[in-house]
Design an enzyme around this catalytic site. Structure first.
Site, PDB file in Angstrom:
ATOM      1  N   GLU A  44       0.842  -1.199   0.000  1.00  0.00           N
ATOM      2  CA  GLU A  44       0.000   0.000   0.000  1.00  0.00           C
ATOM      3  C   GLU A  44       0.879   1.251   0.000  1.00  0.00           C
ATOM      4  OE1 GLU A  44      -3.544   1.902   2.839  1.00  0.00           O
ATOM      5  OE2 GLU A  44      -2.052   0.541   3.708  1.00  0.00           O
ATOM      6  N   LYS A 110      -9.710   2.589  -2.065  1.00  0.00           N
ATOM      7  CA  LYS A 110      -9.881   1.985  -0.751  1.00  0.00           C
ATOM      8  C   LYS A 110     -11.227   2.375  -0.132  1.00  0.00           C
ATOM      9  CE  LYS A 110      -7.337   1.640   3.663  1.00  0.00           C
ATOM     10  NZ  LYS A 110      -6.147   2.189   4.380  1.00  0.00           N
ATOM     11  N   CYS A 144      -5.505  -2.854   2.788  1.00  0.00           N
ATOM     12  CA  CYS A 144      -5.203  -2.749   4.212  1.00  0.00           C
ATOM     13  C   CYS A 144      -6.434  -2.861   5.129  1.00  0.00           C
ATOM     14  CB  CYS A 144      -4.435  -1.449   4.470  1.00  0.00           C
ATOM     15  SG  CYS A 144      -3.455  -1.488   6.013  1.00  0.00           S
TER      16      CYS A 144
END
Length: 259
Positions: A44, A110, A144
């Site tokens: 990331e 995300k 994540c």
């Protein structure tokens, strides 16, 4: 359609807010991959580390890092995956890019921004789950903090591979290990997790613990924590079909609609 998919995982330290040095570092690591692979996975925010300084660290889709990813994908013949900070239409995104050798780019923004670090105050949240068809494989990329939300990851699209890129800190690494394995088991898919190592500007420590799990939750990688390492692993479609046909757990999954 390929029965096997070869994945190169790059577990690396990151230079804080220095895209040029990070691109150079990953160029060297990609050059060192001795085997022919189909997919190369980076962490990331691989150009900057997990920074909230989006105004100074952001790039655009026409910027140097996207061009670099296209170049590396074309040269290696492998898709390149990782997230970086993108500025678009007056907003900032923690955006995962899946760049194919042809130059085709699929994006995933995300969904779950990390409120504990104030990410939600800086970055716009994504709204669409993405499943990428690549070489006959269906791949679902996430980022994540998305790992903590199983409903968002639930395999209702019949994907083969669930993939997370991360900056997941060492104090909570047990959750990373446990949830990656759980996502593989509950979704009967290969699950890939690629995390960084080292210290960031705020002295947050990252141990890596990058791994790939099969549909039964077995680790099929041997990446060591707290060190930079590149490992190539082969995913086998027959492994997925054998256990899905034998156990049929996905046939009993709940039906739901996210709003």
């Amino acid at each position: 359609m390929q029965d096997q998919l070869k994945i190169a995982i790059i577990q690396s330290d990151l230079v804080w807010e220095n895209p040029k040095k990070n691109r150079k570092n990953f160029s060297e690591k990609i050059k060192g991959i001795s085997k022919e692979v189909d997919l190369i996975v980076l962490p990331e925010m691989f150009t900057t580390g997990f920074t909230m300084n989006a105004e100074t660290a952001a790039e655009t889709m026409d910027g140097k890092t996207v061009a670099w990813m296209r170049k590396k994908a074309s040269k290696t013949g492998a898709a390149i995956v990782g997230s970086l900070i993108i500025s678009e239409a007056g907003k900032f995104y923690n955006r995962l890019l899946f760049v194919e050798p042809s130059g085709t780019i699929t994006i995933y923004d995300k969904k779950h921004t990390f409120t504990l670090a104030g990410e939600h105050k800086v970055y716009a949240s994504g709204t669409e789950k993405v499943v990428i068809q690549y070489k006959g494989w269906n791949i679902c990329p996430l980022v994540c903090y998305d790992l903590r939300f199983p409903v968002w990851a639930r395999n209702i699209e019949n994907y083969d591979v669930l993939m997370y890129v991360a900056n997941w800190p060492k104090p909570r690494i047990l959750a990373w290990d446990t949830l990656l394995k759980a996502r593989a088991i509950e979704n009967m898919c290969y699950t890939i997790g690629v995390n960084r190592v080292g210290l960031d500007e705020a002295q947050n420590e990252y141990s890596g613990n990058s791994a790939v799990y099969d549909v039964l939750g077995n680790a099929i990688t041997s990446i060591k924590p707290n060190r930079e390492q590149v490992e190539v692993v082969t995913l086998d479609r027959n492994h997925i079909s054998f256990y899905r046909n034998k156990l049929k757990f996905l046939d009993d999954k709940d039906t739901f609609i996210l709003k």
